[in-house]
Design a protein around this motif. Structure first.
Motif, PDB file in Angstrom:
ATOM      1  N   SER A  47       0.290  -0.681  -0.296  1.00 14.18           N
ATOM      2  CA  SER A  47      -0.047   0.414  -0.468  1.00 14.18           C
ATOM      3  C   SER A  47       0.836   1.189  -0.456  1.00 14.18           C
ATOM      4  O   SER A  47       0.672   2.592  -0.457  1.00 14.18           O
ATOM      5  CB  SER A  47      -0.739  -0.593   1.262  1.00 14.18           C
ATOM      6  OG  SER A  47       0.100   0.124   2.243  1.00 14.18           O
ATOM      7  N   TYR A  69      -2.320  10.149   0.791  1.00 15.49           N
ATOM      8  CA  TYR A  69      -1.724   9.342   1.064  1.00 15.49           C
ATOM      9  C   TYR A  69      -2.185   8.819   2.900  1.00 15.49           C
ATOM     10  O   TYR A  69      -3.097   8.711   3.223  1.00 15.49           O
ATOM     11  CB  TYR A  69      -1.218   8.285   1.232  1.00 15.49           C
ATOM     12  CG  TYR A  69      -1.122   6.816   2.319  1.00 15.49           C
ATOM     13  CD1 TYR A  69      -1.467   6.025   1.539  1.00 15.49           C
ATOM     14  CD2 TYR A  69      -0.103   6.293   2.541  1.00 15.49           C
ATOM     15  CE1 TYR A  69      -1.880   4.003   1.533  1.00 15.49           C
ATOM     16  CE2 TYR A  69       0.127   5.032   3.706  1.00 15.49           C
ATOM     17  CZ  TYR A  69      -0.863   3.847   3.029  1.00 15.49           C
ATOM     18  OH  TYR A  69      -1.134   2.721   3.533  1.00 15.49           O
ATOM     19  N   MET A  70      -1.193   9.379   3.115  1.00 12.91           N
ATOM     20  CA  MET A  70      -1.269   9.299   5.160  1.00 12.91           C
ATOM     21  C   MET A  70      -2.698  10.160   5.097  1.00 12.91           C
ATOM     22  O   MET A  70      -2.753  10.423   6.348  1.00 12.91           O
ATOM     23  CB  MET A  70      -0.045  10.643   5.729  1.00 12.91           C
ATOM     24  CG  MET A  70       0.948   9.995   5.170  1.00 12.91           C
ATOM     25  SD  MET A  70       2.561  11.291   6.360  1.00 12.91           S
ATOM     26  CE  MET A  70       3.161  12.291   5.410  1.00 12.91           C
ATOM     27  N   SER A 118      -5.598  10.093   3.422  1.00 10.16           N
ATOM     28  CA  SER A 118      -6.330   9.973   4.070  1.00 10.16           C
ATOM     29  C   SER A 118      -6.442   8.464   4.600  1.00 10.16           C
ATOM     30  O   SER A 118      -7.872   7.767   5.183  1.00 10.16           O
ATOM     31  CB  SER A 118      -6.663   8.888   2.459  1.00 10.16           C
ATOM     32  OG  SER A 118      -5.486   8.773   2.497  1.00 10.16           O
ATOM     33  N   GLN A 119      -5.640   8.467   5.603  1.00  5.44           N
ATOM     34  CA  GLN A 119      -5.403   6.735   6.676  1.00  5.44           C
ATOM     35  C   GLN A 119      -6.851   7.933   8.050  1.00  5.44           C
ATOM     36  O   GLN A 119      -5.700   8.553   8.523  1.00  5.44           O
ATOM     37  CB  GLN A 119      -4.675   6.871   7.343  1.00  5.44           C
ATOM     38  CG  GLN A 119      -3.226   6.080   5.489  1.00  5.44           C
ATOM     39  CD  GLN A 119      -4.060   4.637   5.291  1.00  5.44           C
ATOM     40  OE1 GLN A 119      -4.455   5.312   4.039  1.00  5.44           O
ATOM     41  NE2 GLN A 119      -3.883   4.085   5.764  1.00  5.44           N
ATOM     42  N   SER A 120      -8.028   7.469   8.120  1.00  7.37           N
ATOM     43  CA  SER A 120      -8.198   7.384   9.063  1.00  7.37           C
ATOM     44  C   SER A 120      -7.775   7.928  10.352  1.00  7.37           C
ATOM     45  O   SER A 120      -8.331   7.813  11.625  1.00  7.37           O
ATOM     46  CB  SER A 120     -10.070   7.488   8.359  1.00  7.37           C
ATOM     47  OG  SER A 120     -10.319   6.103   8.332  1.00  7.37           O
ATOM     48  N   HIS A 121      -7.464   6.884  10.325  1.00  4.26           N
ATOM     49  CA  HIS A 121      -6.732   5.509  11.557  1.00  4.26           C
ATOM     50  C   HIS A 121      -5.403   6.507  12.436  1.00  4.26           C
ATOM     51  O   HIS A 121      -4.844   6.316  13.384  1.00  4.26           O
ATOM     52  CB  HIS A 121      -7.039   4.220  11.627  1.00  4.26           C
ATOM     53  CG  HIS A 121      -7.983   3.285  11.665  1.00  4.26           C
ATOM     54  ND1 HIS A 121      -8.869   3.858  12.143  1.00  4.26           N
ATOM     55  CD2 HIS A 121      -8.770   2.416  10.400  1.00  4.26           C
ATOM     56  CE1 HIS A 121      -9.847   2.605  11.934  1.00  4.26           C
ATOM     57  NE2 HIS A 121      -9.582   2.733  11.344  1.00  4.26           N
ATOM     58  N   ILE A 146      -1.827   7.690  11.520  1.00  2.63           N
ATOM     59  CA  ILE A 146      -0.291   6.986  10.160  1.00  2.63           C
ATOM     60  C   ILE A 146       0.151   6.281  11.445  1.00  2.63           C
ATOM     61  O   ILE A 146       0.587   6.164  12.194  1.00  2.63           O
ATOM     62  CB  ILE A 146       0.727   8.389  10.349  1.00  2.63           C
ATOM     63  CG1 ILE A 146      -0.346   9.651   9.935  1.00  2.63           C
ATOM     64  CG2 ILE A 146       2.138   8.170  10.173  1.00  2.63           C
ATOM     65  CD1 ILE A 146       0.728  11.332   9.726  1.00  2.63           C
ATOM     66  N   ARG A 147       0.614   5.504  10.523  1.00  2.40           N
ATOM     67  CA  ARG A 147       2.146   3.751  11.296  1.00  2.40           C
ATOM     68  C   ARG A 147       2.630   4.386  11.575  1.00  2.40           C
ATOM     69  O   ARG A 147       3.295   5.531  10.673  1.00  2.40           O
ATOM     70  CB  ARG A 147       0.914   2.445  10.987  1.00  2.40           C
ATOM     71  CG  ARG A 147      -0.398   2.170  10.853  1.00  2.40           C
ATOM     72  CD  ARG A 147      -1.269   1.473   9.605  1.00  2.40           C
ATOM     73  NE  ARG A 147      -0.018   0.117  10.063  1.00  2.40           N
ATOM     74  CZ  ARG A 147       0.552  -0.761   9.015  1.00  2.40           C
ATOM     75  NH1 ARG A 147       0.531   0.103   7.849  1.00  2.40           N
ATOM     76  NH2 ARG A 147       1.345  -1.839   8.974  1.00  2.40           N
TER      77      ARG A 147
END
Lengths: 288, 261
Positions: free
Chosen positions: B57, B219-220, B222-225, B227-228
């Motif tokens: 991803s 991309y970051m 759009s990550q709803s949870h 940042i990993r």
């Protein structure tokens, strides 16, 4: 007797001139197509009804009226202005002394410290905002038993803004300050001014234009941010950036363009102000 | 008395440095964290670095970011250099006008540039995607490149260029052999700024690219949870590269100074 240039000379000069013009043409074209035309189109959209093509447009000021009559929009406008204004003032109070102190150190110390303090400029702003968010989450879980306790507060948002935009305040002030002629300070002292007087009467007036530049460089991006409201505001605080984003998401292009135009007017006001204040250009030393 | 005020100044600078560096350091520390959390440290691991290079991803956003930043930097440097050389020779009114136009993308907030570009695409019904993202990045990074290169061009010695012409160089040859070598330093600086701007941008990318194409920023976002830690690993690598650059600059500067002495 008048010396006419030889024919050969004229041909050579025009050839050179043409060459340089052609050289610049890709750049001029780029600026015209990708910078000027979009702005003109934005103006056009702000004053027209939402039409899908350029042929069916109608002029209106409804977009602006809609903006100014809705209380939620006024309140988020005020909120953006308030939060980013406070942030810019705090940035100024942090950076001005830093710039002053640094400009009087050894050149090598100056370079290293400026590079370190502005180091976060090179890192993606989303990452920075998220890093500040995790600090606040750590504090929240350590002292308030709830990691998101501080998110969405003025404190978190302003801290985030100060953190992200500090370099943009420091750099113009520092560059200006480093260029100031040190003899001016000495002559102020020779003429009987004490340290405080030198700063108030000499240093501050001469660096005023860079302060305004820095202020603008912090205030404008801070008030229109999407990143800080998402990560440090935790989505609870809506600012102008979010409004524009929302308008475009829901297809109200003219309305979004109208808000952007209001911003552009504020920007022009700043530029005008800076031009007006900047009257000490002649006294800068080491000007290239 | 004097040393007291110097001590105060040192402490002040130290505190500001601390403020700037603490979030960066925490970012680095948590890129080595065993668990997913960015708040609680559970143990040391290199897994996120492995993940960074293997995760599917992340591959597309990273490649897109490099592609967009690479192409737009290349274009910005070429356009900026040519523009700077042409502008230095134009008459004053035209030059001031062009430089004001050049300053528009630099001074205006990102969202303004983004909205204008979006409306531009809309008006000509151009479909958004990677190509439009690259175009948008060229449009806002070229002005920075120009500003980095232009002062150097103005400082060029015109006699050298005339000498090249007198010695029989064609304009192209004079450009390639005489002008460009003198501009190398400022061109590199312009490229660095353009690349950073492109890499840093979120808002303009979002408006210019549509929903389907992502770079790292979009991309970051759009990550709803959230940042990993693999993104932390990425930024640690970036911090590391910049750190090396700063140290190299420091060494260069010191060597230069010693030579002078």
């Amino acid at each position: 007797m008048i010396n006419f240039p030889k024919k050969q000379q004229i041909i050579k000069d025009t050839k050179k001139l043409n060459f340089e013009f052609y050289l610049g043409s890709p750049y001029y074209l780029m600026i015209f197509v990708l910078v000027i035309i979009p702005i003109v189109l934005m103006l056009l959209y702000a004053f027209t009804t939402d039409a899908s093509s350029l042929v069916s447009i109608r002029f209106t000021i409804d977009n602006f009226i809609e903006f100014f009559v809705q209380p939620t929009f006024i309140s988020s406008m005020l909120e953006s202005v308030y939060l980013s204004f406070v942030s810019a003032v705090i940035c100024l109070f942090i950076c001005y002394p830093v710039a002053f102190i640094l400009s009087r150190r050894k050149l090598i110390t100056q370079k290293i410290l400026v590079a370190l303090i502005t180091s976060n400029m090179f890192i993606n702003s989303l990452l920075l905002a998220y890093a500040v968010r995790s600090i606040f989450e750590m504090i929240g879980s350590a002292f308030f038993d709830q990691s998101r306790y501080l998110l969405g507060t003025d404190l978190a948002i302003i801290a985030g803004m100060v953190y992200l935009y500090l370099p943009f305040m420091l750099l113009p002030i520092y560059t200006h300050m480093a260029k100031l002629d040190k003899n001016l300070f000495e002559s102020a002292e020779d003429l009987g001014a004490n340290k405080l007087q030198t700063i108030v009467r000499v240093v501050i007036p001469m660096s005023l234009s860079s302060v305004l530049t820095g202020f603008m460089m912090v205030f404008l991006p801070a008030s229109t941010t999407l990143v800080i409201t998402r990560y440090l505001g935790d989505g609870q605080r809506k600012m102008i950036g979010d409004l524009i984003d929302l308008a475009f998401k829901s297809g109200k292009f003219g309305y979004g363009a109208a808000i952007a135009l209001v911003l552009a007017v504020i920007l022009l006001f700043f530029v005008f102000l800076i031009k007006k204040v900047d009257k000490y250009e002649g006294v800068l030393a080491n000007e290239e | 008395m004097k040393s007291k005020s110097k001590l105060f100044a040192d402490v002040y600078i130290f505190l500001v440095l601390l403020f700037v560096l603490v979030p960066l350091i925490s970012m680095i520390i948590f890129s080595f964290n065993q668990s997913n959390s960015l708040i609680v440290f559970t143990g040391f691991t290199f897994n996120w670095y492995v993940d960074l290079f293997t995760s599917r991803s992340l591959r597309e956003p990273i490649l897109n970011t490099l592609l967009v930043a690479g192409i737009s930097t290349f274009a910005a440097v070429i356009l900026g250099t040519l523009g700077a050389m042409a502008l230095a020779k134009q008459n004053r009114i035209f030059r001031e006008l062009a430089l004001s136009a050049n300053n528009i993308p630099i001074l205006s907030p990102d969202i303004l540039t983004a909205v204008a570009f979006f409306v531009f695409l809309l008006a000509f019904s151009i479909e958004r995607g990677l190509a439009t993202m690259i175009l948008a990045h060229i449009s806002f990074s070229t002005p920075y490149a120009l500003l980095a290169i232009y002062p150097k061009v103005r400082g060029l010695d015109p006699n050298l260029i005339d000498a090249a012409y007198d010695l029989g160089a064609t304009p192209g040859k004079a450009l390639w052999k005489v002008i460009l070598p003198q501009l190398r330093g400022s061109i590199v600086a312009g490229a660095a700024i353009a690349f950073t701007m492109s890499f840093d941008d979120y808002i303009i990318s979002k408006f210019a690219s549509g929903e389907l194409v992502n770079n790292i920023s979009t991309y970051m976002y759009s990550q709803s949870h959230g940042i990993r830690p693999n993104i932390n690993a990425l930024s640690t690598i970036i911090i590391f590269i910049i750190g090396i650059k700063v140290i190299l600059d420091y060494v260069n500067l010191r060597n230069k100074k010693q030579e002078e002495e």
